[in-house]
Design an enzyme around this catalytic site. Structure first.
Site, PDB file in Angstrom:
ATOM      1  N   THR A  13       0.852  -1.191   0.000  1.00 35.52           N
ATOM      2  CA  THR A  13       0.000   0.000   0.000  1.00 35.52           C
ATOM      3  C   THR A  13       0.890   1.245   0.000  1.00 35.52           C
ATOM      4  OG1 THR A  13      -0.102   0.278   2.415  1.00 35.52           O
ATOM      5  CG2 THR A  13      -1.695  -1.245   1.418  1.00 35.52           C
ATOM      6  N   TYR A 180      -0.873  11.528  15.138  1.00 38.90           N
ATOM      7  CA  TYR A 180      -0.059  10.743  14.196  1.00 38.90           C
ATOM      8  C   TYR A 180       0.882   9.808  14.974  1.00 38.90           C
ATOM      9  CZ  TYR A 180       3.640   9.598  10.892  1.00 38.90           C
ATOM     10  OH  TYR A 180       4.563   8.904  10.126  1.00 38.90           O
TER      11      TYR A 180
END
Ligand SMILES: NC(=O)c1ccc[n+]([C@@H]2O[C@H](COP(=O)([O-])OP(=O)(O)OC[C@H]3O[C@@H](n4cnc5c(N)ncnc54)[C@H](OP(=O)(O)O)[C@@H]3O)[C@@H](O)[C@H]2O)c1
Length: 296
Positions: A13, A180
């Site tokens: 990905t 994050y």
């Protein structure tokens, strides 16, 4: 040319850009057949074209999915599982940082959905294929951004994390960076628990910090974080350098049986204390499975 990936099938990905793009091209040059998952058809076709230029005799493949949406993660995993009886390596790499809190259509915080849930759902959907193809590998792109944060199981969707005082905001360099960092802590805990669950199957699971790399990462984040990234990238590694550990973990015979580890510069290093907490890894797995509506 190093051809030690000849005949191997690698699902990846985030290979339309940055670290994933370079890793995919390098693995294709080593003989691997690359199966990409991309969200944008234009960038996907460009990436496929580059792979075919590297290795014209190999039938590389591409699937399209927005990896922030649970239905898309599940659909693309089952399409690939259906089409590919043999998978040697799964590389979960797509990820991003966001300056503001956004929710996905599933009601999940966007960073958590894309950076953590997609790794979990895709791996779950391809698990049977990987086990049947053993020896096989799962490689997860994490980050040293995990070091600055802790996980709050009462706030996995970061409703609280985006609040807080200005001082707290400054300390973490912005709520977006904190959220994050948490998603990257999830990557390491997920890798740890995955390795434990895969023990004895011949499938390994490792993760890595690629270094600070000049990619498109952070460009569309918005707010001060974008400004910070644009400035800091002048001092960053090239995508070629950033992809080295990813390619190493996907292909090197040196790590064929190594599992559950966190790598930087092609060496296993210790992540933060929290990232080594097995009870936390198990709890995250159970919480994630519940959110995806899977049996733990
Ligand atoms: N750059 C760094 O300094 C750094 C440091 C530590 C860790 N990392 C990690 O490295 C990984 C790769 O980042 P990068 O630096 O190469 O960034 P990048 O150049 O922005 O690449 C990100 C990749 O993820 C894909 N992506 C983003 N959102 C997606 C979605 N909703 N569905 C499907 N794919 C999606 C992007 O696709 P599009 O092309 O369509 O946008 C792109 O292929 C990330 O996991 C990141 O957290 C990066």
């Amino acid at each position: 040319m190093n051809e030690n990936m000849k005949g191997k099938v690698v699902v990846i990905t985030g290979a339309t850009s940055g670290i994933g793009q370079v890793a995919a091209e390098n693995l294709a040059s080593m003989g691997a057949r690359m199966i990409q998952i991309a969200r944008d058809r234009g960038r996907g076709q460009e990436a496929l074209k580059r792979l075919c230029e590297r290795a014209p005799d190999v039938a590389h493949g591409i699937y399209y999915a927005d990896l922030s949406r649970l239905s898309e993660m599940k659909r693309v995993a089952s399409e690939i599982a259906e089409a590919e009886p043999h998978i040697d390596v799964l590389i979960n790499n797509a990820g991003a940082v966001f300056g503001f809190r956004q929710l996905t259509e599933d009601g999940l915080e966007y960073t958590f959905a894309l950076n953590h849930m997609a790794y979990f759902v895709l791996t779950d959907g391809l698990r049977e294929r990987l086990v049947a193809s053993a020896p096989a590998r799962v490689v997860n792109t994490a980050s040293d951004a995990h070091e600055a944060v802790t996980l709050d199981f009462n706030d996995l969707q970061s409703a609280e994390a985006y609040r807080g005082s200005f001082l707290k905001w400054l300390r973490y360099g912005g709520a977006g960076l904190k959220v994050y960092g948490r998603s990257k802590l999830c990557n390491i805990l997920f890798t740890r628990e995955l390795a434990r669950r895969l023990a004895g199957t011949g499938v390994t699971a490792n993760c890595l910090h690629p270094g600070f790399v000049a990619t498109r990462f952070g460009d569309q984040t918005g707010g001060l974080i974008s400004f910070f990234f644009r400035f800091a990238k002048r001092f960053a590694l090239s995508p070629q350098q950033g992809a080295e550990t990813l390619v190493y973990l996907a292909s090197s015979p040196e790590v064929a049986t190594v599992t559950g580890q966190y790598f930087y510069k092609c060496h296993s290093i210790k992540p933060s204390r929290e990232a080594q907490d097995d009870a936390m890894a198990r709890r995250l797995w159970a919480e994630t499975a519940r959110l995806v509506h899977l049996e733990d």
